[in-house]
Write an enzyme that holds these catalytic residues in place. Structure first.
Site, PDB file in Angstrom:
ATOM      1  N   PHE A 177      30.544 -36.961-100.222  1.00 43.71           N
ATOM      2  CA  PHE A 177      31.779 -36.853 -99.438  1.00 43.71           C
ATOM      3  C   PHE A 177      31.671 -37.517 -98.068  1.00 43.71           C
ATOM      4  O   PHE A 177      32.653 -37.596 -97.336  1.00 43.71           O
ATOM      5  CB  PHE A 177      32.228 -35.396 -99.300  1.00 43.71           C
ATOM      6  CG  PHE A 177      31.306 -34.496 -98.494  1.00 43.71           C
ATOM      7  CD1 PHE A 177      31.333 -34.498 -97.102  1.00 43.71           C
ATOM      8  CD2 PHE A 177      30.428 -33.622 -99.135  1.00 43.71           C
ATOM      9  CE1 PHE A 177      30.505 -33.657 -96.363  1.00 43.71           C
ATOM     10  CE2 PHE A 177      29.595 -32.779 -98.401  1.00 43.71           C
ATOM     11  CZ  PHE A 177      29.641 -32.805 -97.012  1.00 43.71           C
ATOM     12  N   ASN A 218      39.722 -29.578 -91.728  1.00 39.68           N
ATOM     13  CA  ASN A 218      39.630 -28.146 -91.446  1.00 39.68           C
ATOM     14  C   ASN A 218      39.603 -27.827 -89.961  1.00 39.68           C
ATOM     15  O   ASN A 218      39.049 -26.823 -89.536  1.00 39.68           O
ATOM     16  CB  ASN A 218      38.439 -27.543 -92.202  1.00 39.68           C
ATOM     17  CG  ASN A 218      37.149 -28.255 -91.867  1.00 39.68           C
ATOM     18  OD1 ASN A 218      37.103 -29.089 -90.964  1.00 39.68           O
ATOM     19  ND2 ASN A 218      36.087 -27.930 -92.569  1.00 39.68           N
ATOM     20  N   THR A 243      34.344 -23.197 -94.568  1.00 41.46           N
ATOM     21  CA  THR A 243      34.584 -24.648 -94.535  1.00 41.46           C
ATOM     22  C   THR A 243      35.926 -25.000 -95.171  1.00 41.46           C
ATOM     23  O   THR A 243      36.703 -25.784 -94.617  1.00 41.46           O
ATOM     24  CB  THR A 243      33.435 -25.383 -95.276  1.00 41.46           C
ATOM     25  OG1 THR A 243      32.198 -25.030 -94.659  1.00 41.46           O
ATOM     26  CG2 THR A 243      33.627 -26.889 -95.213  1.00 41.46           C
ATOM     27  N   TYR A 246      26.640 -36.026 -88.066  1.00 39.00           N
ATOM     28  CA  TYR A 246      26.579 -35.491 -89.429  1.00 39.00           C
ATOM     29  C   TYR A 246      25.370 -36.031 -90.195  1.00 39.00           C
ATOM     30  O   TYR A 246      25.467 -36.259 -91.407  1.00 39.00           O
ATOM     31  CB  TYR A 246      27.876 -35.813 -90.167  1.00 39.00           C
ATOM     32  CG  TYR A 246      29.062 -34.971 -89.722  1.00 39.00           C
ATOM     33  CD1 TYR A 246      29.047 -33.576 -89.840  1.00 39.00           C
ATOM     34  CD2 TYR A 246      30.216 -35.557 -89.210  1.00 39.00           C
ATOM     35  CE1 TYR A 246      30.122 -32.805 -89.444  1.00 39.00           C
ATOM     36  CE2 TYR A 246      31.314 -34.784 -88.809  1.00 39.00           C
ATOM     37  CZ  TYR A 246      31.257 -33.410 -88.940  1.00 39.00           C
ATOM     38  OH  TYR A 246      32.333 -32.637 -88.555  1.00 39.00           O
ATOM     39  N   LYS A 252      39.095 -31.202 -84.280  1.00 37.60           N
ATOM     40  CA  LYS A 252      39.027 -32.430 -85.071  1.00 37.60           C
ATOM     41  C   LYS A 252      40.348 -33.208 -85.031  1.00 37.60           C
ATOM     42  O   LYS A 252      41.380 -32.674 -84.612  1.00 37.60           O
ATOM     43  CB  LYS A 252      38.635 -32.080 -86.512  1.00 37.60           C
ATOM     44  CG  LYS A 252      37.201 -31.529 -86.644  1.00 37.60           C
ATOM     45  CD  LYS A 252      36.869 -31.253 -88.107  1.00 37.60           C
ATOM     46  CE  LYS A 252      35.443 -30.782 -88.287  1.00 37.60           C
ATOM     47  NZ  LYS A 252      35.134 -30.551 -89.729  1.00 37.60           N
ATOM     48  N   HIS A 301      35.050 -28.014 -85.681  1.00 37.25           N
ATOM     49  CA  HIS A 301      33.617 -28.005 -85.952  1.00 37.25           C
ATOM     50  C   HIS A 301      32.976 -27.030 -84.979  1.00 37.25           C
ATOM     51  O   HIS A 301      33.391 -26.954 -83.821  1.00 37.25           O
ATOM     52  CB  HIS A 301      33.010 -29.404 -85.716  1.00 37.25           C
ATOM     53  CG  HIS A 301      31.509 -29.366 -85.655  1.00 37.25           C
ATOM     54  ND1 HIS A 301      30.732 -29.355 -86.793  1.00 37.25           N
ATOM     55  CD2 HIS A 301      30.649 -29.256 -84.602  1.00 37.25           C
ATOM     56  CE1 HIS A 301      29.450 -29.266 -86.435  1.00 37.25           C
ATOM     57  NE2 HIS A 301      29.375 -29.203 -85.111  1.00 37.25           N
ATOM     58  N   ARG A 325      31.496 -19.594 -85.069  1.00 32.57           N
ATOM     59  CA  ARG A 325      31.497 -19.844 -86.523  1.00 32.57           C
ATOM     60  C   ARG A 325      32.376 -18.817 -87.237  1.00 32.57           C
ATOM     61  O   ARG A 325      33.111 -19.159 -88.163  1.00 32.57           O
ATOM     62  CB  ARG A 325      30.064 -19.777 -87.088  1.00 32.57           C
ATOM     63  CG  ARG A 325      29.153 -20.894 -86.656  1.00 32.57           C
ATOM     64  CD  ARG A 325      29.445 -22.219 -87.315  1.00 32.57           C
ATOM     65  NE  ARG A 325      29.208 -22.239 -88.749  1.00 32.57           N
ATOM     66  CZ  ARG A 325      29.270 -23.349 -89.488  1.00 32.57           C
ATOM     67  NH1 ARG A 325      29.568 -24.532 -88.935  1.00 32.57           N
ATOM     68  NH2 ARG A 325      29.063 -23.305 -90.779  1.00 32.57           N
ATOM     69  N   GLU A 362      23.594 -31.188 -80.887  1.00 31.77           N
ATOM     70  CA  GLU A 362      24.981 -31.680 -80.857  1.00 31.77           C
ATOM     71  C   GLU A 362      25.529 -31.759 -79.428  1.00 31.77           C
ATOM     72  O   GLU A 362      26.258 -32.691 -79.101  1.00 31.77           O
ATOM     73  CB  GLU A 362      25.865 -30.776 -81.726  1.00 31.77           C
ATOM     74  CG  GLU A 362      25.519 -30.904 -83.212  1.00 31.77           C
ATOM     75  CD  GLU A 362      26.197 -29.846 -84.081  1.00 31.77           C
ATOM     76  OE1 GLU A 362      27.005 -29.050 -83.560  1.00 31.77           O
ATOM     77  OE2 GLU A 362      25.907 -29.817 -85.292  1.00 31.77           O
ATOM     78  N   ARG A 395      40.633 -21.759 -89.380  1.00 34.46           N
ATOM     79  CA  ARG A 395      40.861 -22.513 -90.617  1.00 34.46           C
ATOM     80  C   ARG A 395      41.776 -21.760 -91.569  1.00 34.46           C
ATOM     81  O   ARG A 395      42.553 -22.373 -92.307  1.00 34.46           O
ATOM     82  CB  ARG A 395      39.509 -22.837 -91.280  1.00 34.46           C
ATOM     83  CG  ARG A 395      38.716 -23.894 -90.503  1.00 34.46           C
ATOM     84  CD  ARG A 395      37.285 -23.973 -90.974  1.00 34.46           C
ATOM     85  NE  ARG A 395      36.562 -25.123 -90.416  1.00 34.46           N
ATOM     86  CZ  ARG A 395      35.262 -25.337 -90.572  1.00 34.46           C
ATOM     87  NH1 ARG A 395      34.527 -24.462 -91.265  1.00 34.46           N
ATOM     88  NH2 ARG A 395      34.675 -26.391 -90.047  1.00 34.46           N
TER      89      ARG A 395
HETATM   90  P1  IDP Z   1      31.133 -26.767 -91.732  1.00 34.32           P
HETATM   91  O1  IDP Z   1      31.983 -27.667 -90.860  1.00 34.32           O
HETATM   92  O2  IDP Z   1      31.884 -25.532 -92.141  1.00 34.32           O
HETATM   93  O3  IDP Z   1      29.781 -26.469 -91.133  1.00 34.32           O
HETATM   94  P2  IDP Z   1      29.746 -28.590 -93.559  1.00 34.32           P
HETATM   95  O4  IDP Z   1      29.346 -28.204 -94.933  1.00 34.32           O
HETATM   96  O5  IDP Z   1      28.671 -28.724 -92.527  1.00 34.32           O
HETATM   97  O6  IDP Z   1      30.879 -27.552 -93.099  1.00 34.32           O
HETATM   98  O7  IDP Z   1      30.537 -29.972 -93.676  1.00 34.32           O
HETATM   99  C1  IDP Z   1      30.873 -30.716 -92.529  1.00 34.32           C
HETATM  100  C2  IDP Z   1      32.300 -31.175 -92.667  1.00 34.32           C
HETATM  101  O8  IDP Z   1      32.398 -32.103 -93.749  1.00 34.32           O
HETATM  102  C3  IDP Z   1      33.294 -30.066 -93.021  1.00 34.32           C
HETATM  103  O9  IDP Z   1      33.738 -29.342 -91.886  1.00 34.32           O
HETATM  104  C4  IDP Z   1      34.418 -30.844 -93.674  1.00 34.32           C
HETATM  105  O10 IDP Z   1      35.245 -31.487 -92.695  1.00 34.32           O
HETATM  106  C5  IDP Z   1      33.634 -31.910 -94.440  1.00 34.32           C
HETATM  107  N1  IDP Z   1      33.317 -31.503 -95.821  1.00 34.32           N
HETATM  108  C6  IDP Z   1      32.421 -30.578 -96.212  1.00 34.32           C
HETATM  109  N2  IDP Z   1      32.330 -30.492 -97.544  1.00 34.32           N
HETATM  110  C7  IDP Z   1      33.200 -31.400 -98.029  1.00 34.32           C
HETATM  111  C8  IDP Z   1      33.560 -31.791 -99.369  1.00 34.32           C
HETATM  112  O11 IDP Z   1      33.038 -31.298-100.361  1.00 34.32           O
HETATM  113  N3  IDP Z   1      34.523 -32.769 -99.432  1.00 34.32           N
HETATM  114  C9  IDP Z   1      35.079 -33.348 -98.343  1.00 34.32           C
HETATM  115  N4  IDP Z   1      34.745 -33.006 -97.084  1.00 34.32           N
HETATM  116  C10 IDP Z   1      33.824 -32.045 -96.918  1.00 34.32           C
HETATM  117 MG    MG Z   2      28.114 -27.727 -90.811  1.00 37.24          MG
END
Ligand code: IDP
Ligand code: MG
Length: 153
Positions: free
Chosen positions: A57, A112, A91, A49, A9, A115, A85, A126, A102
């Site tokens: 968010f 973080n 996350t 997304y 990212k 992805h 993963r 994707e 992470r």
């Molecule tokens: P993941 O990347 O671990 O699969 P997801 O829940 O799919 O997590 O969320 C996608 C991305 O959105 C996360 O990697 C992070 O960058 C962002 N994100 C997720 N939850 C939040 C939040 O509550 N606040 C701000 N950004 C978030």
């Molecule tokens: Mg995800």
């Protein structure tokens, strides 16, 4: 063999961590079959997304993911999706175990670093968003015989 989409990212690219993060996947034994640097547009972000577009968010997530270039990777290996993963960690970087990407490089829930596709359907969807089929290279390597046994492939 599975293929998965990885994004390094914008925070990680800007922090000059792209090479170190890519190395982890290579060292683990995953094979790179696609690789490029690109700028995610708002349209691409909404496509990628889609499941998050309605969430509170999402505007911040779009702002973040479009803030600079990302490195997009298609990695291949046995159970590549879950292996990646697990290597990424949770996350929220603050909750991610040391030893995960992470958990080693970040403290943020949003910024973080990486992805990774979360399942076979997501991986297929994707990969097709980020790569044309002629950008993915299917090549045998001698290492294939050393990274896992025949019955694990
Ligand atoms: P993941 O990347 O671990 O699969 P997801 O829940 O799919 O997590 O969320 C996608 C991305 O959105 C996360 O990697 C992070 O960058 C962002 N994100 C997720 N939850 C939040 C939040 O509550 N606040 C701000 N950004 C978030
Ligand atoms: Mg995800």
């Amino acid at each position: 063999m599975e293929r998965t989409l990885i994004l390094i990212k914008p925070d990680a690219v800007e922090r000059r961590l792209a090479g170190r993060i890519l190395s982890r996947f290579e060292e683990r034994g995953l094979k790179i079959v696609g690789l490029k640097l690109l700028q995610v547009t708002p349209e691409l972000s909404k496509q990628h997304y889609a499941e998050h577009v309605e969430k509170p968010f999402y505007p911040d997530l779009e702002q973040f993911i479009t803030s600079g270039p990302v490195v997009a990777i298609v990695a291949e290996g046995p159970e590549a999706i879950s292996v990646v993963r697990t290597m990424m960690g949770k996350t929220n970087g603050r909750e991610s175990a040391p030893g995960t990407i992470r958990g080693d490089f970040g403290m943020s829930r949003q910024m973080n670093l990486v992805h990774g596709s979360d399942g076979p359907e997501a991986a297929e969807r994707e990969i097709s968003i980020y790569f044309q089929s002629n950008e993915l290279i299917d090549y045998p390597t001698n290492l294939d015989s050393l990274t896992c046994a025949d019955d694990e492939k």
